[in-house]
Scaffold this motif. Sequence first.
Motif, PDB file in Angstrom:
ATOM      1  N   TRP A  47     -47.224  40.381 -11.184  1.00 22.45           N
ATOM      2  CA  TRP A  47     -48.034  40.683 -10.252  1.00 22.45           C
ATOM      3  C   TRP A  47     -49.118  41.028 -10.540  1.00 22.45           C
ATOM      4  N   ASN A  48     -50.054  40.888  -9.283  1.00 20.85           N
ATOM      5  CA  ASN A  48     -51.509  41.606  -9.576  1.00 20.85           C
ATOM      6  C   ASN A  48     -51.538  43.162  -9.136  1.00 20.85           C
ATOM      7  N   LYS A  49     -52.709  43.745  -9.583  1.00 18.04           N
ATOM      8  CA  LYS A  49     -52.706  45.054  -9.453  1.00 18.04           C
ATOM      9  C   LYS A  49     -52.435  45.419  -7.801  1.00 18.04           C
ATOM     10  N   ASP A  50     -52.910  44.610  -6.924  1.00 18.45           N
ATOM     11  CA  ASP A  50     -53.019  45.033  -5.480  1.00 18.45           C
ATOM     12  C   ASP A  50     -51.540  44.973  -5.057  1.00 18.45           C
ATOM     13  N   GLU A  51     -50.652  43.664  -5.504  1.00 24.11           N
ATOM     14  CA  GLU A  51     -49.542  43.868  -5.147  1.00 24.11           C
ATOM     15  C   GLU A  51     -48.506  44.968  -5.694  1.00 24.11           C
ATOM     16  N   LEU A  52     -48.615  45.463  -6.895  1.00 21.78           N
ATOM     17  CA  LEU A  52     -48.088  46.671  -7.453  1.00 21.78           C
ATOM     18  C   LEU A  52     -48.404  47.756  -6.783  1.00 21.78           C
ATOM     19  N   TYR A  53     -49.854  48.107  -6.167  1.00 18.89           N
ATOM     20  CA  TYR A  53     -50.260  49.266  -5.558  1.00 18.89           C
ATOM     21  C   TYR A  53     -49.267  49.254  -4.151  1.00 18.89           C
ATOM     22  N   ASP A  54     -49.252  48.129  -3.637  1.00 15.87           N
ATOM     23  CA  ASP A  54     -48.911  47.848  -2.384  1.00 15.87           C
ATOM     24  C   ASP A  54     -47.199  47.971  -2.373  1.00 15.87           C
ATOM     25  N   GLN A  55     -46.708  47.787  -3.539  1.00 14.57           N
ATOM     26  CA  GLN A  55     -45.195  48.156  -3.681  1.00 14.57           C
ATOM     27  C   GLN A  55     -45.022  49.581  -3.933  1.00 14.57           C
ATOM     28  N   ALA A  56     -45.916  50.114  -4.893  1.00  9.41           N
ATOM     29  CA  ALA A  56     -45.848  51.594  -5.004  1.00  9.41           C
ATOM     30  C   ALA A  56     -45.801  52.497  -3.829  1.00  9.41           C
ATOM     31  N   LYS A  57     -46.779  51.977  -2.861  1.00 12.50           N
ATOM     32  CA  LYS A  57     -46.871  52.549  -1.417  1.00 12.50           C
ATOM     33  C   LYS A  57     -45.766  52.397  -0.761  1.00 12.50           C
ATOM     34  N   ASN A  58     -45.099  51.378  -0.560  1.00 17.71           N
ATOM     35  CA  ASN A  58     -43.836  51.191  -0.030  1.00 17.71           C
ATOM     36  C   ASN A  58     -42.796  52.237  -0.475  1.00 17.71           C
ATOM     37  N   VAL A  59     -42.809  52.525  -1.672  1.00 15.02           N
ATOM     38  CA  VAL A  59     -41.589  53.217  -1.962  1.00 15.02           C
ATOM     39  C   VAL A  59     -41.851  54.695  -2.212  1.00 15.02           C
TER      40      VAL A  59
END
Length: 79
Positions: A47-59
């Motif tokens: 995953w790129n950093k933006d995708e990881l950030y969005d996932q972290a935000k989701n949880v």
Amino acid sequence: MGEPRIKNEDQYEALRNKGYSKEKAARIANTPNAGEKGGKSDPYEEWNKDELYDQAKNVGIEGRSKMKKSELISALRNN
């Protein structure tokens, strides 16, 4: 600020009924391809950093804005 939005409510409820914590159930239910069998989601390292950030935000992972990619991966895996 409300609770993070759950993408796969049915899976979330099933996991909660199995005894998973709210955080872990949300993390699983919000992954890409949630509910699909066979582990078809790409590993976090792909995953790129933006995708990881969005996932972290989701949880609901706190402090995510200051995390490096490797820290986001660790936080998502250990949440």
